[in-house]
Write a protein that holds these residues in place. Sequence first.
Motif, PDB file in Angstrom:
ATOM      1  N   ASN A  32      -7.071  -2.355   1.367  1.00 35.34           N
ATOM      2  CA  ASN A  32      -7.991  -2.778   1.408  1.00 35.34           C
ATOM      3  C   ASN A  32      -8.652  -1.478   3.333  1.00 35.34           C
ATOM      4  N   PHE A  33      -9.557  -0.635   1.843  1.00 40.58           N
ATOM      5  CA  PHE A  33      -9.810  -0.224   3.183  1.00 40.58           C
ATOM      6  C   PHE A  33     -11.725  -0.214   4.283  1.00 40.58           C
ATOM      7  N   SER A  34     -11.183  -1.601   4.341  1.00 41.67           N
ATOM      8  CA  SER A  34     -11.779  -2.411   5.432  1.00 41.67           C
ATOM      9  C   SER A  34     -11.528  -2.077   6.136  1.00 41.67           C
ATOM     10  N   LYS A  35     -10.199  -2.699   5.732  1.00 43.50           N
ATOM     11  CA  LYS A  35      -8.992  -3.246   7.175  1.00 43.50           C
ATOM     12  C   LYS A  35      -7.985  -2.429   7.439  1.00 43.50           C
ATOM     13  N   TRP A  36      -8.388  -0.937   7.561  1.00 44.92           N
ATOM     14  CA  TRP A  36      -7.905   0.457   7.670  1.00 44.92           C
ATOM     15  C   TRP A  36      -6.867  -0.367   8.825  1.00 44.92           C
ATOM     16  N   LYS A  37      -7.966  -0.679  10.309  1.00 45.34           N
ATOM     17  CA  LYS A  37      -7.485  -0.715  11.224  1.00 45.34           C
ATOM     18  C   LYS A  37      -5.911  -1.654  11.515  1.00 45.34           C
ATOM     19  N   ASP A  38      -6.292  -2.130  11.003  1.00 43.81           N
ATOM     20  CA  ASP A  38      -4.793  -3.396  10.697  1.00 43.81           C
ATOM     21  C   ASP A  38      -3.261  -2.636  10.179  1.00 43.81           C
ATOM     22  N   TYR A  39      -3.413  -1.558   9.136  1.00 45.47           N
ATOM     23  CA  TYR A  39      -2.276  -0.937   8.961  1.00 45.47           C
ATOM     24  C   TYR A  39      -2.053   0.246  10.133  1.00 45.47           C
ATOM     25  N   ASN A  40      -0.175   0.068   9.900  1.00 45.89           N
ATOM     26  CA  ASN A  40      -0.448   0.766  11.451  1.00 45.89           C
ATOM     27  C   ASN A  40       0.458   2.147  10.392  1.00 45.89           C
ATOM     28  N   ILE A  41       0.242   3.212  11.354  1.00 41.43           N
ATOM     29  CA  ILE A  41       0.426   4.731  11.269  1.00 41.43           C
ATOM     30  C   ILE A  41       1.175   4.751  10.060  1.00 41.43           C
ATOM     31  N   ASP A  42       2.276   4.195   9.864  1.00 42.71           N
ATOM     32  CA  ASP A  42       3.293   4.388   8.509  1.00 42.71           C
ATOM     33  C   ASP A  42       2.667   3.987   7.285  1.00 42.71           C
ATOM     34  N   LYS A  43       2.562   2.606   7.377  1.00 44.89           N
ATOM     35  CA  LYS A  43       1.291   2.461   6.426  1.00 44.89           C
ATOM     36  C   LYS A  43       0.429   3.207   6.040  1.00 44.89           C
ATOM     37  N   ARG A  44      -0.190   3.550   6.831  1.00 37.94           N
ATOM     38  CA  ARG A  44      -1.567   4.816   6.304  1.00 37.94           C
ATOM     39  C   ARG A  44      -0.834   5.548   5.400  1.00 37.94           C
ATOM     40  N   ASP A  45       0.088   6.345   5.932  1.00 39.29           N
ATOM     41  CA  ASP A  45       0.075   7.734   5.508  1.00 39.29           C
ATOM     42  C   ASP A  45       0.681   6.997   4.323  1.00 39.29           C
ATOM     43  N   SER A  46       1.607   5.980   4.092  1.00 38.82           N
ATOM     44  CA  SER A  46       1.757   6.010   2.490  1.00 38.82           C
ATOM     45  C   SER A  46       0.991   5.128   2.056  1.00 38.82           C
ATOM     46  N   LEU A  47       0.242   4.661   2.235  1.00 38.38           N
ATOM     47  CA  LEU A  47      -0.931   4.062   1.591  1.00 38.38           C
ATOM     48  C   LEU A  47      -2.013   5.597   1.277  1.00 38.38           C
ATOM     49  N   LYS A  48      -2.147   6.518   1.991  1.00 41.10           N
ATOM     50  CA  LYS A  48      -2.675   7.838   1.389  1.00 41.10           C
ATOM     51  C   LYS A  48      -2.683   8.474   0.071  1.00 41.10           C
ATOM     52  N   LYS A  49      -1.156   8.866   0.535  1.00 38.94           N
ATOM     53  CA  LYS A  49       0.155   9.020  -0.336  1.00 38.94           C
ATOM     54  C   LYS A  49      -0.304   8.520  -2.102  1.00 38.94           C
ATOM     55  N   GLU A  50      -0.110   7.004  -2.394  1.00 39.93           N
ATOM     56  CA  GLU A  50      -0.106   6.813  -3.200  1.00 39.93           C
ATOM     57  C   GLU A  50      -1.630   6.832  -3.706  1.00 39.93           C
ATOM     58  N   CYS A  51      -3.125   6.547  -3.001  1.00 34.93           N
ATOM     59  CA  CYS A  51      -4.125   6.513  -3.130  1.00 34.93           C
ATOM     60  C   CYS A  51      -3.953   8.413  -4.302  1.00 34.93           C
ATOM     61  N   ALA A  52      -3.709   9.410  -3.330  1.00 36.28           N
ATOM     62  CA  ALA A  52      -3.523  10.953  -3.617  1.00 36.28           C
ATOM     63  C   ALA A  52      -2.789  10.796  -4.966  1.00 36.28           C
ATOM     64  N   GLU A  53      -1.793  10.251  -5.597  1.00 34.96           N
ATOM     65  CA  GLU A  53      -1.030  10.058  -6.566  1.00 34.96           C
ATOM     66  C   GLU A  53      -1.471   8.676  -7.659  1.00 34.96           C
ATOM     67  N   HIS A  54      -2.086   8.595  -7.772  1.00 36.42           N
ATOM     68  CA  HIS A  54      -2.960   7.091  -8.068  1.00 36.42           C
ATOM     69  C   HIS A  54      -4.175   8.140  -8.753  1.00 36.42           C
ATOM     70  N   ILE A  55      -4.768   8.657  -7.765  1.00 29.09           N
ATOM     71  CA  ILE A  55      -5.692   9.581  -8.763  1.00 29.09           C
ATOM     72  C   ILE A  55      -5.595  10.833  -9.085  1.00 29.09           C
ATOM     73  N   GLU A  56      -4.394  11.039  -8.693  1.00 25.12           N
ATOM     74  CA  GLU A  56      -3.607  12.195  -9.460  1.00 25.12           C
ATOM     75  C   GLU A  56      -3.445  12.413 -11.204  1.00 25.12           C
ATOM     76  N   LYS A  57      -2.934  10.887 -11.251  1.00 32.15           N
ATOM     77  CA  LYS A  57      -2.037  10.591 -12.569  1.00 32.15           C
ATOM     78  C   LYS A  57      -3.226  10.290 -13.585  1.00 32.15           C
ATOM     79  N   LYS A  58      -4.440   9.335 -12.885  1.00 31.67           N
ATOM     80  CA  LYS A  58      -5.777   9.173 -12.967  1.00 31.67           C
ATOM     81  C   LYS A  58      -5.143   7.583 -13.497  1.00 31.67           C
TER      82      LYS A  58
END
Length: 148
Positions: free
Chosen positions: A92-118
Amino acid sequence: MKIIPSKRALITGFIIIFGLIQFIRIDKVNTIVPVEYGLIAIETPPKDVAELITSACYDCHSNTTKYPWYSNIAPVSWWLKKHVNNAREELNFSKWKDYNIDKRDSLKKECAEHIEKKWMPLFSYKIIHPEAQLSDEEREKMINWFKQ
Ligand code: HEC
């Protein structure tokens, strides 16, 4: 003796059931979250990237879902709401504040992958929302930003 319902009885039955399920409404209230809690305020992406993420992802992955007219029609509404619920639960991008740094990093990686693989945005969403059909260039821009 077997009772075979007439075509008319079947159609009438269908219409009655379709009418009745319309009473089972979905919850379309977007709980308001302060803007400062969101990805865009915290990570400050460039304006063009922010706009792409907002228009391609926020209907499902944020608390600012814009519900289309057919979100009033069951059973489409149920199916749509399930997507929104599942999407928010995972990310939930609206609740980004609730994620700790590790979670943010892993979600960003996931986002890149999900967009890349369409895989994202969801195929069914892209059919109906032309603004979410990302060009290769737009995808590239988002992936590069999510990866940094
Ligand atoms: C139509 C709704 C919808 C849209 C639009 C959408 N997603 Fe999703 N997303 C989902 C759903 C539902 C899930 C839950 C898993 C699944 O069903 O695939 C999900 C899962 C994800 C996940 C996996 C999260 C995890 O921790 O496993 C990522 C990452 C993701 N989406 C990124 C994006 C990005 C980035 C965009 C925009 C480019 C986007 N999504 C647009 C519905 C959507």
